[in-house]
Design a protein around this motif. Structure first.
Motif, mmCIF file in Angstrom:
data_model
loop_
_atom_site.group_PDB
_atom_site.id
_atom_site.type_symbol
_atom_site.label_atom_id
_atom_site.label_comp_id
_atom_site.label_asym_id
_atom_site.label_seq_id
_atom_site.Cartn_x
_atom_site.Cartn_y
_atom_site.Cartn_z
ATOM 1 N N LYS A 1 0.772 -1.191 -0.061
ATOM 2 C CA LYS A 1 -0.027 -0.100 -0.005
ATOM 3 C C LYS A 1 0.841 1.199 -0.163
ATOM 4 C CE LYS A 1 -4.102 1.767 2.072
ATOM 5 N NZ LYS A 1 -3.976 3.391 2.141
ATOM 6 N N ILE A 2 0.408 1.912 -1.047
ATOM 7 C CA ILE A 2 1.608 3.400 -1.171
ATOM 8 C C ILE A 2 0.797 4.375 -0.398
ATOM 9 C CG2 ILE A 2 2.774 4.760 -2.677
ATOM 10 C CD1 ILE A 2 2.474 2.379 -4.809
ATOM 11 N N PRO A 3 1.324 5.296 0.603
ATOM 12 C CA PRO A 3 0.452 6.325 1.325
ATOM 13 C C PRO A 3 0.789 7.232 0.697
ATOM 14 C CG PRO A 3 2.804 5.463 2.303
ATOM 15 C CD PRO A 3 2.618 4.562 1.390
ATOM 16 N N GLY A 4 -0.314 7.898 0.490
ATOM 17 C CA GLY A 4 -0.571 9.313 -0.324
ATOM 18 C C GLY A 4 -0.904 9.263 -1.638
ATOM 19 N N ARG A 5 -1.000 8.046 -2.033
ATOM 20 C CA ARG A 5 -1.297 8.235 -3.596
ATOM 21 C C ARG A 5 -2.828 7.836 -3.780
ATOM 22 N NH1 ARG A 5 2.570 5.155 -7.503
ATOM 23 N NH2 ARG A 5 0.889 5.637 -8.535
ATOM 24 N N THR A 6 -3.135 8.145 -4.886
ATOM 25 C CA THR A 6 -4.613 8.023 -5.327
ATOM 26 C C THR A 6 -4.846 6.691 -5.752
ATOM 27 O OG1 THR A 6 -4.453 8.719 -7.763
ATOM 28 C CG2 THR A 6 -5.136 10.401 -6.162
ATOM 29 N N ASP A 7 -3.934 5.599 -6.255
ATOM 30 C CA ASP A 7 -3.838 4.365 -6.627
ATOM 31 C C ASP A 7 -2.926 3.878 -5.577
ATOM 32 O OD1 ASP A 7 -2.878 2.680 -9.570
ATOM 33 O OD2 ASP A 7 -4.904 2.275 -8.245
ATOM 34 N N PRO A 8 -3.454 3.377 -4.535
ATOM 35 C CA PRO A 8 -2.726 2.991 -3.358
ATOM 36 C C PRO A 8 -2.048 1.784 -3.192
ATOM 37 C CG PRO A 8 -4.892 3.394 -2.528
ATOM 38 C CD PRO A 8 -4.818 3.576 -3.946
ATOM 39 N N HIS A 9 -2.577 0.770 -3.927
ATOM 40 C CA HIS A 9 -2.354 -0.329 -4.122
ATOM 41 C C HIS A 9 -1.405 -1.028 -5.106
ATOM 42 C CE1 HIS A 9 -5.552 -0.620 -1.122
ATOM 43 N NE2 HIS A 9 -5.091 -1.206 -0.197
ATOM 44 N N THR A 10 -0.553 -2.068 -4.677
ATOM 45 C CA THR A 10 0.214 -2.538 -5.776
ATOM 46 C C THR A 10 0.040 -3.923 -5.568
ATOM 47 O OG1 THR A 10 2.361 -2.802 -4.693
ATOM 48 C CG2 THR A 10 1.980 -1.022 -6.239
ATOM 49 N N PHE A 11 0.005 -4.724 -6.725
ATOM 50 C CA PHE A 11 -0.445 -6.396 -6.631
ATOM 51 C C PHE A 11 0.502 -6.969 -7.392
ATOM 52 C CE2 PHE A 11 -4.327 -4.042 -6.204
ATOM 53 C CZ PHE A 11 -5.077 -4.418 -5.272
ATOM 54 N N HIS A 12 0.939 -8.351 -6.813
ATOM 55 C CA HIS A 12 1.790 -9.337 -7.513
ATOM 56 C C HIS A 12 0.929 -9.672 -8.633
ATOM 57 C CE1 HIS A 12 5.516 -9.747 -5.553
ATOM 58 N NE2 HIS A 12 4.933 -9.746 -4.336
ATOM 59 N N ARG A 13 1.630 -9.720 -9.982
ATOM 60 C CA ARG A 13 0.935 -10.570 -11.367
ATOM 61 C C ARG A 13 0.239 -12.099 -10.980
ATOM 62 N NH1 ARG A 13 -0.098 -9.642 -16.155
ATOM 63 N NH2 ARG A 13 1.301 -7.736 -16.218
ATOM 64 N N ASP A 14 0.973 -12.597 -10.075
ATOM 65 C CA ASP A 14 0.607 -13.956 -9.719
ATOM 66 C C ASP A 14 -0.719 -14.116 -8.907
ATOM 67 O OD1 ASP A 14 2.887 -15.265 -10.996
ATOM 68 O OD2 ASP A 14 4.114 -15.530 -9.057
ATOM 69 N N GLU A 15 -0.945 -13.021 -7.985
ATOM 70 C CA GLU A 15 -2.104 -12.847 -7.266
ATOM 71 C C GLU A 15 -3.268 -12.396 -8.358
ATOM 72 O OE1 GLU A 15 -4.326 -12.752 -3.766
ATOM 73 O OE2 GLU A 15 -2.811 -13.918 -4.234
ATOM 74 N N VAL A 16 -3.096 -11.689 -9.121
ATOM 75 C CA VAL A 16 -4.053 -11.257 -9.866
ATOM 76 C C VAL A 16 -4.574 -12.422 -10.780
ATOM 77 C CG1 VAL A 16 -4.848 -9.561 -11.747
ATOM 78 C CG2 VAL A 16 -3.479 -8.787 -9.831
ATOM 79 N N THR A 17 -3.525 -13.038 -11.184
ATOM 80 C CA THR A 17 -3.760 -14.384 -12.231
ATOM 81 C C THR A 17 -4.539 -15.362 -11.356
ATOM 82 O OG1 THR A 17 -1.630 -13.977 -13.405
ATOM 83 C CG2 THR A 17 -2.578 -16.138 -13.592
ATOM 84 N N ARG A 18 -4.306 -15.457 -10.054
ATOM 85 C CA ARG A 18 -4.951 -16.629 -9.098
ATOM 86 C C ARG A 18 -6.411 -16.268 -9.028
ATOM 87 N NH1 ARG A 18 -7.126 -16.622 -4.426
ATOM 88 N NH2 ARG A 18 -6.562 -14.390 -3.832
ATOM 89 N N VAL A 19 -6.766 -14.816 -8.847
ATOM 90 C CA VAL A 19 -8.032 -14.419 -8.816
ATOM 91 C C VAL A 19 -8.783 -14.529 -9.876
ATOM 92 C CG1 VAL A 19 -9.418 -12.301 -8.309
ATOM 93 C CG2 VAL A 19 -7.533 -12.805 -6.717
ATOM 94 N N LEU A 20 -8.005 -14.211 -11.220
ATOM 95 C CA LEU A 20 -8.534 -14.481 -12.736
ATOM 96 C C LEU A 20 -8.974 -15.886 -12.767
ATOM 97 C CD1 LEU A 20 -9.442 -13.086 -15.037
ATOM 98 C CD2 LEU A 20 -7.242 -13.360 -16.149
ATOM 99 N N ALA A 21 -8.128 -16.733 -12.276
ATOM 100 C CA ALA A 21 -8.413 -18.188 -12.471
ATOM 101 C C ALA A 21 -9.680 -18.592 -11.648
ATOM 102 C CB ALA A 21 -7.346 -19.065 -12.112
ATOM 103 N N GLU A 22 -9.819 -17.885 -10.523
ATOM 104 C CA GLU A 22 -11.027 -18.449 -9.623
ATOM 105 C C GLU A 22 -12.339 -17.895 -9.918
ATOM 106 O OE1 GLU A 22 -10.143 -17.080 -5.593
ATOM 107 O OE2 GLU A 22 -8.639 -18.532 -5.188
#
Length: 56
Positions: free
Chosen positions: A31-52
């Motif tokens: 989580k990046i403090p002070g930004r309007t887009d405050p999160h970053t995600f690992h590609r593997d995690e996003v791919t896992r959610v996409l598969a689910e």
């Protein structure tokens, strides 16, 4: 990857990704403090959610 990139890959809106993170459906990498887009995600995690989502 940014929240916007994760949203595009998942085919959902940025607010939807943020809700998914808030409720534990996707784990943010950092989580990046002070930004309007405050999160970053690992590609593997996003791919896992996409598969689910595709199995549903």
């Amino acid at each position: 990857m940014t929240t916007a990139e994760a949203a595009e890959l998942l085919g959902v809106s940025v607010p939807a990704v943020l809700r998914m993170a808030k409720y534990g459906r996707i784990a943010p990498f950092h989580k990046i403090p002070g930004r309007t887009d405050p999160h970053t995600f690992h590609r593997d995690e996003v791919t896992r959610v996409l598969a689910e989502r595709n199995l549903s």
